[in-house]
Design a protein around this motif. Structure first.
Motif, PDB file in Angstrom:
ATOM      1  N   ASP A 447       0.806  -1.215   0.000  1.00  0.00           N
ATOM      2  CA  ASP A 447       0.000   0.000   0.000  1.00  0.00           C
ATOM      3  C   ASP A 447       0.843   1.271   0.000  1.00  0.00           C
ATOM      4  O   ASP A 447       0.299   2.372   0.099  1.00  0.00           O
ATOM      5  N   MET A 448       2.158   1.109  -0.114  1.00  0.00           N
ATOM      6  CA  MET A 448       3.038   2.270  -0.167  1.00  0.00           C
ATOM      7  C   MET A 448       3.281   2.667  -1.618  1.00  0.00           C
ATOM      8  O   MET A 448       3.450   1.804  -2.491  1.00  0.00           O
ATOM      9  N   THR A 449       3.313   3.958  -1.885  1.00  0.00           N
ATOM     10  CA  THR A 449       3.562   4.439  -3.234  1.00  0.00           C
ATOM     11  C   THR A 449       4.762   5.364  -3.240  1.00  0.00           C
ATOM     12  O   THR A 449       4.986   6.128  -2.293  1.00  0.00           O
ATOM     13  N   LEU A 450       5.546   5.260  -4.315  1.00  0.00           N
ATOM     14  CA  LEU A 450       6.722   6.101  -4.507  1.00  0.00           C
ATOM     15  C   LEU A 450       6.578   6.786  -5.858  1.00  0.00           C
ATOM     16  O   LEU A 450       6.143   6.158  -6.841  1.00  0.00           O
ATOM     17  N   ILE A 451       6.948   8.044  -5.932  1.00  0.00           N
ATOM     18  CA  ILE A 451       6.827   8.776  -7.178  1.00  0.00           C
ATOM     19  C   ILE A 451       7.882   9.870  -7.208  1.00  0.00           C
ATOM     20  O   ILE A 451       8.279  10.396  -6.161  1.00  0.00           O
ATOM     21  N   ARG A 452       8.386  10.180  -8.404  1.00  0.00           N
ATOM     22  CA  ARG A 452       9.357  11.263  -8.516  1.00  0.00           C
ATOM     23  C   ARG A 452       9.278  11.920  -9.882  1.00  0.00           C
ATOM     24  O   ARG A 452       8.841  11.302 -10.868  1.00  0.00           O
ATOM     25  N   GLY A 453       9.691  13.165  -9.891  1.00  0.00           N
ATOM     26  CA  GLY A 453       9.888  13.903 -11.124  1.00  0.00           C
ATOM     27  C   GLY A 453      11.352  14.285 -11.226  1.00  0.00           C
ATOM     28  O   GLY A 453      12.228  13.577 -10.726  1.00  0.00           O
ATOM     29  N   PHE A 454      11.624  15.412 -11.845  1.00  0.00           N
ATOM     30  CA  PHE A 454      13.015  15.861 -11.988  1.00  0.00           C
ATOM     31  C   PHE A 454      13.497  16.663 -10.777  1.00  0.00           C
ATOM     32  O   PHE A 454      14.699  16.808 -10.568  1.00  0.00           O
ATOM     33  N   ASN A 455      12.559  17.143  -9.981  1.00  0.00           N
ATOM     34  CA  ASN A 455      12.928  17.988  -8.846  1.00  0.00           C
ATOM     35  C   ASN A 455      12.551  17.399  -7.501  1.00  0.00           C
ATOM     36  O   ASN A 455      13.193  17.683  -6.493  1.00  0.00           O
ATOM     37  N   LEU A 456      11.520  16.587  -7.479  1.00  0.00           N
ATOM     38  CA  LEU A 456      10.990  16.070  -6.226  1.00  0.00           C
ATOM     39  C   LEU A 456      10.785  14.563  -6.273  1.00  0.00           C
ATOM     40  O   LEU A 456      10.538  13.988  -7.339  1.00  0.00           O
ATOM     41  N   MET A 457      10.849  13.956  -5.086  1.00  0.00           N
ATOM     42  CA  MET A 457      10.529  12.537  -4.940  1.00  0.00           C
ATOM     43  C   MET A 457       9.782  12.333  -3.633  1.00  0.00           C
ATOM     44  O   MET A 457      10.168  12.876  -2.597  1.00  0.00           O
ATOM     45  N   LYS A 458       8.704  11.560  -3.689  1.00  0.00           N
ATOM     46  CA  LYS A 458       8.015  11.108  -2.487  1.00  0.00           C
ATOM     47  C   LYS A 458       8.253   9.619  -2.342  1.00  0.00           C
ATOM     48  O   LYS A 458       8.007   8.851  -3.274  1.00  0.00           O
ATOM     49  N   ASP A 459       8.747   9.183  -1.178  1.00  0.00           N
ATOM     50  CA  ASP A 459       9.020   7.762  -1.006  1.00  0.00           C
ATOM     51  C   ASP A 459       7.871   7.069  -0.273  1.00  0.00           C
ATOM     52  O   ASP A 459       6.821   7.665   0.003  1.00  0.00           O
ATOM     53  N   GLY A 460       8.067   5.798   0.052  1.00  0.00           N
ATOM     54  CA  GLY A 460       7.000   5.012   0.661  1.00  0.00           C
ATOM     55  C   GLY A 460       6.630   5.428   2.062  1.00  0.00           C
ATOM     56  O   GLY A 460       5.583   5.011   2.578  1.00  0.00           O
ATOM     57  N   ASN A 461       7.473   6.221   2.700  1.00  0.00           N
ATOM     58  CA  ASN A 461       7.152   6.767   4.020  1.00  0.00           C
ATOM     59  C   ASN A 461       6.428   8.103   3.935  1.00  0.00           C
ATOM     60  O   ASN A 461       6.231   8.768   4.961  1.00  0.00           O
ATOM     61  N   ASN A 462       6.083   8.503   2.716  1.00  0.00           N
ATOM     62  CA  ASN A 462       5.468   9.817   2.451  1.00  0.00           C
ATOM     63  C   ASN A 462       6.406  10.969   2.779  1.00  0.00           C
ATOM     64  O   ASN A 462       5.965  12.094   3.029  1.00  0.00           O
ATOM     65  N   ASP A 463       7.700  10.680   2.776  1.00  0.00           N
ATOM     66  CA  ASP A 463       8.699  11.734   2.940  1.00  0.00           C
ATOM     67  C   ASP A 463       9.051  12.291   1.564  1.00  0.00           C
ATOM     68  O   ASP A 463       9.131  11.541   0.579  1.00  0.00           O
ATOM     69  N   TRP A 464       9.285  13.589   1.501  1.00  0.00           N
ATOM     70  CA  TRP A 464       9.616  14.265   0.256  1.00  0.00           C
ATOM     71  C   TRP A 464      11.096  14.616   0.233  1.00  0.00           C
ATOM     72  O   TRP A 464      11.687  14.992   1.257  1.00  0.00           O
ATOM     73  N   TRP A 465      11.696  14.505  -0.964  1.00  0.00           N
ATOM     74  CA  TRP A 465      13.121  14.723  -1.137  1.00  0.00           C
ATOM     75  C   TRP A 465      13.376  15.600  -2.354  1.00  0.00           C
ATOM     76  O   TRP A 465      12.680  15.485  -3.368  1.00  0.00           O
ATOM     77  N   ASP A 466      14.378  16.428  -2.241  1.00  0.00           N
ATOM     78  CA  ASP A 466      14.808  17.270  -3.360  1.00  0.00           C
ATOM     79  C   ASP A 466      15.760  16.455  -4.229  1.00  0.00           C
ATOM     80  O   ASP A 466      16.844  16.069  -3.795  1.00  0.00           O
ATOM     81  N   LEU A 496       1.651  18.340  -9.185  1.00  0.00           N
ATOM     82  CA  LEU A 496       1.497  17.396 -10.296  1.00  0.00           C
ATOM     83  C   LEU A 496       1.558  15.956  -9.788  1.00  0.00           C
ATOM     84  O   LEU A 496       0.697  15.126 -10.135  1.00  0.00           O
ATOM     85  N   LEU A 497       2.555  15.626  -8.984  1.00  0.00           N
ATOM     86  CA  LEU A 497       2.725  14.266  -8.485  1.00  0.00           C
ATOM     87  C   LEU A 497       1.558  13.865  -7.580  1.00  0.00           C
ATOM     88  O   LEU A 497       1.083  12.715  -7.644  1.00  0.00           O
ATOM     89  N   ASN A 498       1.100  14.775  -6.765  1.00  0.00           N
ATOM     90  CA  ASN A 498      -0.044  14.477  -5.900  1.00  0.00           C
ATOM     91  C   ASN A 498      -1.314  14.237  -6.705  1.00  0.00           C
ATOM     92  O   ASN A 498      -2.184  13.455  -6.300  1.00  0.00           O
ATOM     93  N   ASP A 499      -1.430  14.892  -7.847  1.00  0.00           N
ATOM     94  CA  ASP A 499      -2.593  14.676  -8.716  1.00  0.00           C
ATOM     95  C   ASP A 499      -2.547  13.304  -9.380  1.00  0.00           C
ATOM     96  O   ASP A 499      -3.588  12.701  -9.666  1.00  0.00           O
ATOM     97  N   ILE A 500      -1.347  12.817  -9.641  1.00  0.00           N
ATOM     98  CA  ILE A 500      -1.181  11.531 -10.329  1.00  0.00           C
ATOM     99  C   ILE A 500      -1.437  10.346  -9.397  1.00  0.00           C
ATOM    100  O   ILE A 500      -2.060   9.349  -9.788  1.00  0.00           O
ATOM    101  N   LEU A 501      -0.998  10.432  -8.167  1.00  0.00           N
ATOM    102  CA  LEU A 501      -1.008   9.289  -7.252  1.00  0.00           C
ATOM    103  C   LEU A 501      -2.360   8.604  -7.069  1.00  0.00           C
ATOM    104  O   LEU A 501      -2.405   7.363  -7.008  1.00  0.00           O
ATOM    105  N   PRO A 502      -3.469   9.333  -6.968  1.00  0.00           N
ATOM    106  CA  PRO A 502      -4.748   8.641  -6.743  1.00  0.00           C
ATOM    107  C   PRO A 502      -5.114   7.628  -7.825  1.00  0.00           C
ATOM    108  O   PRO A 502      -5.878   6.689  -7.557  1.00  0.00           O
ATOM    109  N   ARG A 503      -4.569   7.758  -9.024  1.00  0.00           N
ATOM    110  CA  ARG A 503      -4.853   6.791 -10.088  1.00  0.00           C
ATOM    111  C   ARG A 503      -4.369   5.394  -9.720  1.00  0.00           C
ATOM    112  O   ARG A 503      -4.954   4.385 -10.119  1.00  0.00           O
TER     113      ARG A 503
END
Length: 516
Positions: A447-466, A496-503
C-alpha cells in the motif's frame, strides 16, 4: 557492416536481460561513490566494485538511463516488466501479496498474471512474428504451464515445481518440523542450517533445471539433464547461468537457420543471494562464480574443478570469492559471450540488447521503500545496427513498465487502443530529436507508493526529497520539511505528483481483480 535500413527491411532480434537484485550503483558507469560489499553493506572498497568492461562499453556506445525505476522487490517488478502495467491493474502488489480471485470450488487463490494482463511481452513478440525463449528465473509460481505467457521455449532455473528437486541434484534447502518447530535443512549434507536462509532450489551450482518445449525433451516440461551425454557431464561443476546460456545459444542457432527473428527474455539469477552449498558456513549472501579474467580485449574462463561431496567441497582455486561484484562480473562475461556469438553469426548489427534489473541490491535496496534505494536500477540499450539519435548517459526518467511498449515499437506490433498500459515507449526518444521521455515515474510496495519527477521525490514513508541534483552516492538526497523554503518549480511538481497518485493508490479499495 550495419544495415541502415534494418528497421524497415528486417525485424531486429532482441535480447532482454533482466538481472536479479542489482542496484544502479553497482554498475561502474553510474559513478556512485558507494556500492555493496559484504552482505550488501555499503562500502567504498574498490575491490568490491564490479569490473564490467563490456557493459561499460555498451553503455558508452549505446545509451544508459540515469534514473530508471522498477518496484522494490521481484514479483511486482517482473509483473511490471512483462505487462507494462502497475499493480493497480496487474494486482501483484508485493512478494506473496497478490490480488485474490475465487476458483471454481469457491476458494480464494492468488490471481495469475495472465488473468489480469492477457497481453504481455512474450505475446507481443509472438504476434510480431518472433520466436521466443524465456531463460532463468520466472517468479510465476502459481502455474506450471509457462507457455501461457507467450514463450515458445523455456529454460527454468529453478524449475516450475518449486521447491521440489529433480533426481539429479541435492542442492536444495527444505523445511521440516523438529519438535514442533520449523527448521531449515541443507538437503545435500542433511545438516540443519544455522543462521539466515530460506527454502530454495539450487540455481547456481548443480542447478535444478526444467526445459519447456525443447526439441530434445520427450514432454513439454522436462527436467534437465535429459540425454545420456548431458547426464554424464552433469555434476557439482555444472553452473546454472552457463546452462541457461547454452540453451539460449542453441535456440538462437535454430531460429537463425530458419531466418526467423528471435526474442530472448533472459531473467538471469546473477545478483540474487542464495545458500552457498559449496561453502555452507559462508556468511556472505552471494556464492562464488567460475573465475573469469579480462585481458583488455577478451575474457577467459577458468574451468571449475570442484571436488568433494555432501557439504564438504574443495574449490581448488577455480571459484571466486563470494560477493555481488563477482556475479556482476560474470554477467559481463556472459554479455561478452553473447556478443561473440552474434559476431560469429554476422548478426551483431541486427540485434538489440536491453540490460536492466528488477530491484535494488539485497542488503541495501531490495524491499526498501526509503528514497529510491529499492527502485533505482541500471538500464542499458545497445543497438549498433539502429539509427539512434542518443549516445551515452541519458538524464531522463524511465519506468520498467516502459519496456513493453518499447518492444512493441521495435517489433512493429501495435498495442490495441483499448488495452490499457502504463508504460511509455522509449523508442521515439532514442530515435528522434526529443529531449524528454517522461515527466514522472512511479513505483509501489503493497500500500506504499513512490513517485518522482526531476525535482521532487516522495518515497513510501510519504517523505519528500529534493532530487534536482544527484548526490555522489546516488541516495543522500536533501529532505524537504518546510515547503515555504522550496522554489515554485518544486511546489508545482509536488502538485502534479499528488494529482497523479490517486490513479494508482488503490491498494485498499481495489486490491483484488474485479469479478466478471
Amino acid at each position: 557492416m550495419a544495415n541502415k535500413n534494418n528497421q524497415q527491411d528486417k525485424k531486429p532480434n532482441i535480447i532482454l536481460i533482466y538481472a536479479d537484485d542489482i542496484s544502479a550503483r553497482e554498475f561502474a558507469m553510474y559513478q556512485s561513490s558507494k556500492w555493496s560489499g559484504f552482505r550488501g553493506k555499503t562500502t567504498d572498497d574498490k575491490a568490491k566494485l564490479a569490473d564490467i568492461p563490456v557493459m561499460s562499453q555498451m553503455a558508452e556506445q549505446g545509451v544508459f538511463v540515469e534514473t530508471a525505476w522498477a518496484a522494490t522487490v521481484c514479483s511486482p517488478s517482473r509483473a511490471m516488466m512483462m505487462t507494462g502495467r502497475y499493480a493497480s491493474l496487474h494486482k501483484w502488489w508485493h512478494n506473496k501479496d497478490y490480488g485474490q480471485v475465487t476458483d471454481e470450488n469457491g476458494k480464494k487463490r492468488p490471481t495469475r498474471l495472465y488473468e489480469t494482463s492477457p497481453l504481455q511481452i512474450g505475446h507481443i513478440a509472438q504476434q510480431a512474428g518472433y520466436k521466443t525463449i524465456w531463460a532463468g528465473k520466472t517468479q510465476m509460481g502459481h502455474s506450471t504451464d509457462h507457455s501461457v505467457y507467450g514463450f515458445d521455449e523455456g529454460v527454468f532455473t529453478p524449475g516450475t515445481n518449486y521447491p521440489e528437486l529433480s533426481e539429479h541434484t541435492t542442492f536444495g534447502v527444505h523445511a521440516r518440523k523438529v519438535n514442533g518447530q520449523r527448521e531449515l535443512f541443507n538437503v545435500d549434507s542433511g545438516k540443519k542450517i544455522q543462521g539466515r536462509s530460506y527454502v530454495q532450489q539450487g540455481w547456481y551450482w548443480k542447478p535444478n533445471v526444467q526445459l519447456m518445449n525443447h526439441p530434445s525433451a520427450k514432454s513439454s516440461l522436462e527436467y534437465w539433464p535429459n540425454t545420456p551425454e548431458s547426464i554424464a557431464n552433469y555434476g557439482v561443476n555444472t553452473y546454472g547461468p552457463d546452462v541457461e546460456l547454452d540453451f539460449i545459444f542453441d535456440f538462437i542457432d535454430r531460429q537463425h537457420a530458419q531466418d526467423k527473428p528471435f526474442f530472448v527474455y533472459h531473467t538471469t539469477h546473477l545478483g540474487h543471494d542464495a545458500f552457498d552449498f559449496l561453502q555452507p558456513e559462508s556468511k556472505d549472501k552471494w556464492p562464488g562464480t567460475p573465475i573469469v579474467n579480462w585481458d583488455g580485449e577478451k575474457y577467459t574462463r577458468v574451468q571449475p574443478n570442484i571436488t568433494g561431496e555432501k557439504g564438504q567441497y574443495q574449490l581448488n582455486g577455480t571459484v571466486t570469492e563470494p560477493g555481488i561484484h563477482t556475479h556482476i562480473e560474470y554477467l559481463d562475461y556472459q554479455v561478452w559471450l553473447y556478443q561473440q556469438k552474434l559476431q560469429k553469426m554476422g548478426i551483431e548489427n541486427d540485434t538489440i540488447f536491453i540490460i536492466t534489473a528488477d530491484n535494488g541490491t539485497s542488503g541495501y535496496g531490495k524491499h526498501i521503500h526509503v528514497k529510491q534505494q529499492g527502485t533505482h536500477v541500471p538500464f542499458i540499450v545497445y543497438a549498433p545496427g539502429q539509427q539512434l539519435t542518443k549516445q551515452g548517459k541519458q538524464s531522463i526518467l524511465l519506468s520498467i513498465a516502459d519496456v513493453l511498449p518499447t518492444l512493441a515499437d521495435i517489433m512493429g506490433q501495435p498495442i490495441p487502443e483499448d488495452y490499457e498500459i502504463h508504460g511509455k515507449s522509449l523508442w521515439p526518444y532514442l530515435t528522434t530529436d526529443s529531449n524528454k521521455h517522461r515527466d514522472w515515474i512511479y513505483a509501489y510496495k503493497q500500500d506504499m507508493t513512490l513517485i518522482r519527477g526531476f525535482n521532487l521525490m516522495k518515497d513510501g514513508n510519504n517523505d519528500w526529497w529534493d532530487v534536482s541534483s544527484t548526490p555522489k552516492d546516488l541516495t543522500s538526497f536533501t529532505s524537504i520539511n518546510d515547503w515555504s523554503q522550496v522554489s515554485d518549480k518544486h511546489k508545482q511538481e509536488r502538485d502534479l505528483l499528488n494529482d497523479i497518485l490517486p490513479r494508482f493508490d488503490v491498494y485498499h479499495s481495489e486490491h483484488d481483480p474485479i469479478s466478471d
